[in-house]
Design a protein around this motif. Structure first.
Motif, PDB file in Angstrom:
ATOM      1  N   SER A  83       0.823  -1.213   0.000  1.00 46.31           N
ATOM      2  CA  SER A  83       0.000   0.000   0.000  1.00 46.31           C
ATOM      3  C   SER A  83       0.855   1.260   0.000  1.00 46.31           C
ATOM      4  CB  SER A  83      -0.951  -0.011   1.189  1.00 46.31           C
ATOM      5  OG  SER A  83      -0.200  -0.036   2.373  1.00 46.31           O
ATOM      6  N   PHE A  84       2.185   1.104   0.029  1.00 45.00           N
ATOM      7  CA  PHE A  84       3.087   2.251  -0.091  1.00 45.00           C
ATOM      8  C   PHE A  84       3.612   2.298  -1.532  1.00 45.00           C
ATOM      9  CE2 PHE A  84       2.752   1.512   4.326  1.00 45.00           C
ATOM     10  CZ  PHE A  84       3.007   2.721   4.960  1.00 45.00           C
ATOM     11  N   LEU A 147      -6.575   0.455   2.994  1.00 46.21           N
ATOM     12  CA  LEU A 147      -5.720   0.554   1.801  1.00 46.21           C
ATOM     13  C   LEU A 147      -6.021   1.816   0.985  1.00 46.21           C
ATOM     14  CD1 LEU A 147      -5.624  -3.096   0.368  1.00 46.21           C
ATOM     15  CD2 LEU A 147      -3.780  -1.860   1.470  1.00 46.21           C
ATOM     16  N   ARG A 148      -7.281   2.184   0.957  1.00 44.14           N
ATOM     17  CA  ARG A 148      -7.672   3.367   0.166  1.00 44.14           C
ATOM     18  C   ARG A 148      -7.102   4.660   0.739  1.00 44.14           C
ATOM     19  NH1 ARG A 148     -11.845   3.644  -3.476  1.00 44.14           N
ATOM     20  NH2 ARG A 148     -12.564   5.592  -2.553  1.00 44.14           N
ATOM     21  N   LYS A 149      -6.738   4.626   2.021  1.00 46.20           N
ATOM     22  CA  LYS A 149      -6.157   5.827   2.632  1.00 46.20           C
ATOM     23  C   LYS A 149      -4.676   5.958   2.292  1.00 46.20           C
ATOM     24  CE  LYS A 149      -9.117   6.234   6.661  1.00 46.20           C
ATOM     25  NZ  LYS A 149      -9.160   6.017   8.103  1.00 46.20           N
ATOM     26  N   LEU A 150      -4.096   4.882   1.741  1.00 44.60           N
ATOM     27  CA  LEU A 150      -2.671   4.926   1.404  1.00 44.60           C
ATOM     28  C   LEU A 150      -2.526   5.127  -0.104  1.00 44.60           C
ATOM     29  CD1 LEU A 150      -1.907   2.222   3.990  1.00 44.60           C
ATOM     30  CD2 LEU A 150      -0.930   4.492   4.046  1.00 44.60           C
ATOM     31  N   ALA A 151      -1.413   4.746  -0.665  1.00 44.10           N
ATOM     32  CA  ALA A 151      -1.200   5.080  -2.081  1.00 44.10           C
ATOM     33  C   ALA A 151      -0.427   3.967  -2.778  1.00 44.10           C
ATOM     34  CB  ALA A 151      -0.445   6.402  -2.180  1.00 44.10           C
ATOM     35  N   SER A 152      -1.119   2.900  -3.074  1.00 44.88           N
ATOM     36  CA  SER A 152      -0.445   1.781  -3.739  1.00 44.88           C
ATOM     37  C   SER A 152      -0.174   2.120  -5.202  1.00 44.88           C
ATOM     38  CB  SER A 152      -1.324   0.535  -3.661  1.00 44.88           C
ATOM     39  OG  SER A 152      -0.716  -0.504  -4.375  1.00 44.88           O
ATOM     40  N   THR A 153       0.958   1.670  -5.679  1.00 34.29           N
ATOM     41  CA  THR A 153       1.235   1.801  -7.114  1.00 34.29           C
ATOM     42  C   THR A 153       1.144   0.420  -7.786  1.00 34.29           C
ATOM     43  OG1 THR A 153       3.590   1.643  -6.644  1.00 34.29           O
ATOM     44  CG2 THR A 153       2.695   3.855  -6.921  1.00 34.29           C
ATOM     45  N   HIS A 154       0.754  -0.574  -7.013  1.00 36.09           N
ATOM     46  CA  HIS A 154       0.547  -1.931  -7.546  1.00 36.09           C
ATOM     47  C   HIS A 154      -0.887  -2.323  -7.224  1.00 36.09           C
ATOM     48  CE1 HIS A 154       4.866  -1.533  -7.090  1.00 36.09           C
ATOM     49  NE2 HIS A 154       4.980  -2.416  -8.052  1.00 36.09           N
TER      50      HIS A 154
ATOM     51  N   ILE B  57       1.296  16.266  -8.359  1.00 32.71           N
ATOM     52  CA  ILE B  57       0.029  16.203  -7.604  1.00 32.71           C
ATOM     53  C   ILE B  57      -0.041  14.881  -6.833  1.00 32.71           C
ATOM     54  CG2 ILE B  57      -2.483  16.067  -7.836  1.00 32.71           C
ATOM     55  CD1 ILE B  57      -2.176  18.040 -10.240  1.00 32.71           C
ATOM     56  N   SER B  58       0.401  13.801  -7.475  1.00 36.39           N
ATOM     57  CA  SER B  58       0.375  12.491  -6.803  1.00 36.39           C
ATOM     58  C   SER B  58       1.334  12.474  -5.611  1.00 36.39           C
ATOM     59  CB  SER B  58       0.756  11.382  -7.772  1.00 36.39           C
ATOM     60  OG  SER B  58      -0.146  11.368  -8.834  1.00 36.39           O
ATOM     61  N   ILE B  59       2.495  13.083  -5.789  1.00 39.41           N
ATOM     62  CA  ILE B  59       3.456  13.164  -4.676  1.00 39.41           C
ATOM     63  C   ILE B  59       2.817  13.926  -3.522  1.00 39.41           C
ATOM     64  CG2 ILE B  59       5.593  14.364  -3.989  1.00 39.41           C
ATOM     65  CD1 ILE B  59       6.850  13.338  -6.574  1.00 39.41           C
ATOM     66  N   HIS B  60       2.113  14.988  -3.876  1.00 42.30           N
ATOM     67  CA  HIS B  60       1.432  15.791  -2.845  1.00 42.30           C
ATOM     68  C   HIS B  60       0.382  14.945  -2.113  1.00 42.30           C
ATOM     69  CE1 HIS B  60      -0.142  19.405  -0.967  1.00 42.30           C
ATOM     70  NE2 HIS B  60      -1.353  19.053  -1.347  1.00 42.30           N
ATOM     71  N   LYS B  61      -0.396  14.195  -2.894  1.00 45.43           N
ATOM     72  CA  LYS B  61      -1.465  13.372  -2.295  1.00 45.43           C
ATOM     73  C   LYS B  61      -0.899  12.258  -1.422  1.00 45.43           C
ATOM     74  CE  LYS B  61      -4.975  13.365  -5.911  1.00 45.43           C
ATOM     75  NZ  LYS B  61      -5.568  12.444  -6.874  1.00 45.43           N
ATOM     76  N   ALA B  62       0.246  11.716  -1.852  1.00 46.74           N
ATOM     77  CA  ALA B  62       0.782  10.517  -1.176  1.00 46.74           C
ATOM     78  C   ALA B  62       1.892  10.861  -0.192  1.00 46.74           C
ATOM     79  CB  ALA B  62       1.304   9.538  -2.226  1.00 46.74           C
ATOM     80  N   ARG B  63       2.080  12.141   0.114  1.00 41.28           N
ATOM     81  CA  ARG B  63       3.260  12.486   0.915  1.00 41.28           C
ATOM     82  C   ARG B  63       3.215  11.875   2.312  1.00 41.28           C
ATOM     83  NH1 ARG B  63      -0.142  16.842   1.039  1.00 41.28           N
ATOM     84  NH2 ARG B  63      -0.129  18.253   2.838  1.00 41.28           N
ATOM     85  N   PRO B  74      13.701   6.474  -4.633  1.00 40.24           N
ATOM     86  CA  PRO B  74      12.889   5.314  -5.057  1.00 40.24           C
ATOM     87  C   PRO B  74      11.395   5.552  -4.854  1.00 40.24           C
ATOM     88  CG  PRO B  74      14.729   4.605  -3.692  1.00 40.24           C
ATOM     89  CD  PRO B  74      14.706   6.103  -3.634  1.00 40.24           C
ATOM     90  N   TRP B  75      11.062   6.289  -3.801  1.00 46.21           N
ATOM     91  CA  TRP B  75       9.655   6.592  -3.521  1.00 46.21           C
ATOM     92  C   TRP B  75       9.090   7.482  -4.639  1.00 46.21           C
ATOM     93  CZ3 TRP B  75       7.118  11.281  -2.269  1.00 46.21           C
ATOM     94  CH2 TRP B  75       5.834  11.137  -1.739  1.00 46.21           C
ATOM     95  N   ALA B  76       9.839   8.549  -4.967  1.00 47.40           N
ATOM     96  CA  ALA B  76       9.366   9.483  -6.003  1.00 47.40           C
ATOM     97  C   ALA B  76       9.325   8.796  -7.381  1.00 47.40           C
ATOM     98  CB  ALA B  76      10.274  10.702  -6.045  1.00 47.40           C
TER      99      ALA B  76
END
Lengths: 211, 179
Positions: A83-84, A147-154, B57-63, B74-76
Motif C-alpha cells: 500500500s506504499f 488501503l484506500r487511505k494509502l497510495a499503492s502503485t501496484h 500532484i500524486s506526490i502531494h497526495k501521497a506524501r 525510489p519513492w518518487a
C-alpha cells in the motif's frame, strides 16, 4: 515550465503538517490483531469443531492449519507493504505470500495423495464457500478501507493480496469450525473458490484502489 | 540536471512538518530530477509537462506515505513510473481508438480536408463549443495559420489524426450551421 512553477506554488502555499502513515509492520500488526480478535469472538459464538482434538492427530491437518496461519500473517504484511508507492522498499515482503501459496498448494497436493482411501465427502458443498466469503466480508471491507487511505502503485497485486488476507481469515474459521476431513471437499469448496476470488481481486484493485 | 547535493529526505521531513519553503524546494528539485526520465519516454514537451504535473500532484497526495527515514528517490520514482504508465496506457488506448477511425475514414477523406473555405471569425463562437481538442485544432489551423502537419507536431498527434479531427469538426459545424 510555467505551469509547473504555478503548480509548485499552489501545492506548497497552504501546506500543513502531515502525520506519516504507520510503518507497514505496525499497520499489518494492527490488521492481524483486529482479524484475530474477530476470529476469537466468532469462535466464542460458533464454537470449534467437536472433533478438533482428533483432527489435530492428523499431521496433514496440522500442516494445513500452520500454512493457513502463515498465509494469514504474510498476506497482512504484504498488503501493508504494497500500500506504499515504493513498497516501503521491502520488495521481498511484498511477494512473500506467493511463496507461501506455492508451498500451500504443494502441501494440499501431498495431503490429497495421502488421503487413501478417500475420506467420504460431507453432505454439504457450496455452503462452505458461502460461509467463507460471508465470514471474510468484514476483514475485506476493513482492509480495503485502510488501503484506500494509502497510495499503492501496484493496484492489482495489492488488491489480490488483500482479498487473500480476508479470505484466509474465513478459511481458518471454516477449517476450525466445520467437522470435515475430506481433502477433496476442502480443495473443491474452500481453496479453489478462494483462488478464484483472489483472481477477481486483481480486477477489483483497478476499481477500488485507484487514487 | 538534478543536483546530487540536494537532501530530498531532509526537505521532505521539513515539508511534512509544514515548512512551505522546503516543500516548494523539494517539488522543484523533484521536477528537475524527473524531467529527464520523462523526456526519454514521452513524445512531446507538452506531454512531459502534463505528466510531470500529474506526478507532482500524486506526490502531494501521497506524501503521508513517506516518513523521511528511507531514501526519497525510489519513492518518487515509484510514483513517477505509476503515473507515466497510467498516461501511456490512456494515450495508447486513445491512439488505438483514433487508428480504427482513421482506417475507416482515410479513404473517404477529400484531398482538401483542411482547406479554408470560410472566415474563421464568422464561426469562432461555434468552434469554441466543440470538444477542446477539435477546437484547438481549428483555432490553430484557421486563426493562427498552421498547417495540419505543424499542428500535429505542436500538439503531439499524428498528422492523419489531426486531419480526421478537423474533418469531424467541420462535419459538426456544417450540421450546426445548416440548421
Amino acid at each position: 515550465m510555467e505551469n509547473i512553477e504555478q503548480l509548485v506554488a499552489t501545492l506548497s502555499k497552504d501546506v500543513t503538517p502531515v502525520k506519516s502513515a504507520p510503518h507497514p509492520y505496525v499497520l499489518s500488526l494492527k490488521w492481524l490483531a483486529i482479524a484475530s480478535a474477530y476470529l476469537i469472538v466468532s469462535f466464542a459464538f460458533s464454537g470449534f469443531r467437536p472433533d478438533l482434538a482428533n483432527a489435530m492427530q492428523n499431521p496433514w491437518f496440522v500442516a494445513e492449519l500452520v500454512l493457513l496461519f502463515v498465509l494469514f500473517i504474510t498476506t497482512a504484511i504484504a498488503a501493508a507493504v504494497l500500500s506504499f508507492p515504493d513498497m516501503h522498499q521491502k520488495r521481498n515482503m511484498a511477494y512473500g505470500p506467493l511463496w507461501v501459496a506455492g508451498l500451500f498448494v504443494l502441501m494440499i497436493l501431498f495431503a490429497w495423495l495421502a488421503d487413501s482411501p478417500s475420506t467420504p465427502l460431507p453432505m454439504h458443498s457450496l455452503a462452505c464457500t458461502v460461509s467463507i466469503i460471508l465470514f471474510s466480508l468484514p476483514p475485506f471491507v476493513a482492509t480495503f478501507y485502510a488501503l484506500r487511505k494509502l497510495a499503492s502503485t501496484h493496484l492489482r497485486l495489492s488488491s489480490s493480496i488483500a482479498v487473500l488476507f480476508a479470505l484466509s481469515t474465513g478459511a481458518i474459521w471454516e477449517r476450525l469450525h466445520e467437522q470435515n476431513d475430506s481433502i477433496i471437499h476442502v480443495i473443491e469448496w474452500h481453496y479453489l473458490p478462494i483462488l478464484a476470488c483472489s483472481v477477481l481481486g486483481l480486477w477489483l484493485g483497478k476499481k477500488l484502489l485507484k487514487w | 540536471m538534478a543536483d546530487n547535493s540536494v537532501d530530498y529526505s531532509a526537505l521532505m521531513r521539513q515539508a511534512l512538518d509544514g515548512d512551505a519553503q522546503a516543500y516548494a524546494t523539494l517539488l522543484n528539485e523533484t521536477s528537475r530530477l524527473l524531467r529527464p526520465y520523462l523526456v526519454k519516454r514521452l513524445f512531446s514537451g507538452n506531454e512531459v509537462d502534463d505528466v510531470l504535473q500529474e506526478i507532482l500532484i500524486s506526490i502531494h497526495k501521497a506524501r503521508h506515505t513517506y516518513d523521511g527515514t528511507r531514501p526519497y528517490k525510489p519513492w518518487a520514482y515509484a510514483i513517477a513510473k505509476f503515473r507515466l504508465h497510467d498516461h501511456l496506457r490512456s494515450h495508447y488506448s486513445d491512439n488505438l481508438h483514433d487508428a480504427e477511425d482513421i482506417d475507416a475514414l482515410e479513404n473517404s477523406l477529400p484531398e482538401n480536408v483542411t482547406k479554408n473555405e470560410f472566415l474563421y471569425e464568422s464561426i469562432s463562437g461555434e468552434v469554441e463549443k466543440l470538444p477542446e481538442k477539435q477546437a484547438t485544432i481549428l483555432r490553430m489551423m484557421h486563426q493562427e495559420g498552421y498547417t495540419a502537419k505543424e499542428v500535429a507536431e505542436k500538439i503531439g498527434m499524428k498528422e492523419s489524426a489531426v486531419k480526421v479531427a478537423a474533418h469531424r469538426a467541420y462535419k459538426v459545424l456544417r450540421e450546426k450551421l445548416e440548421r
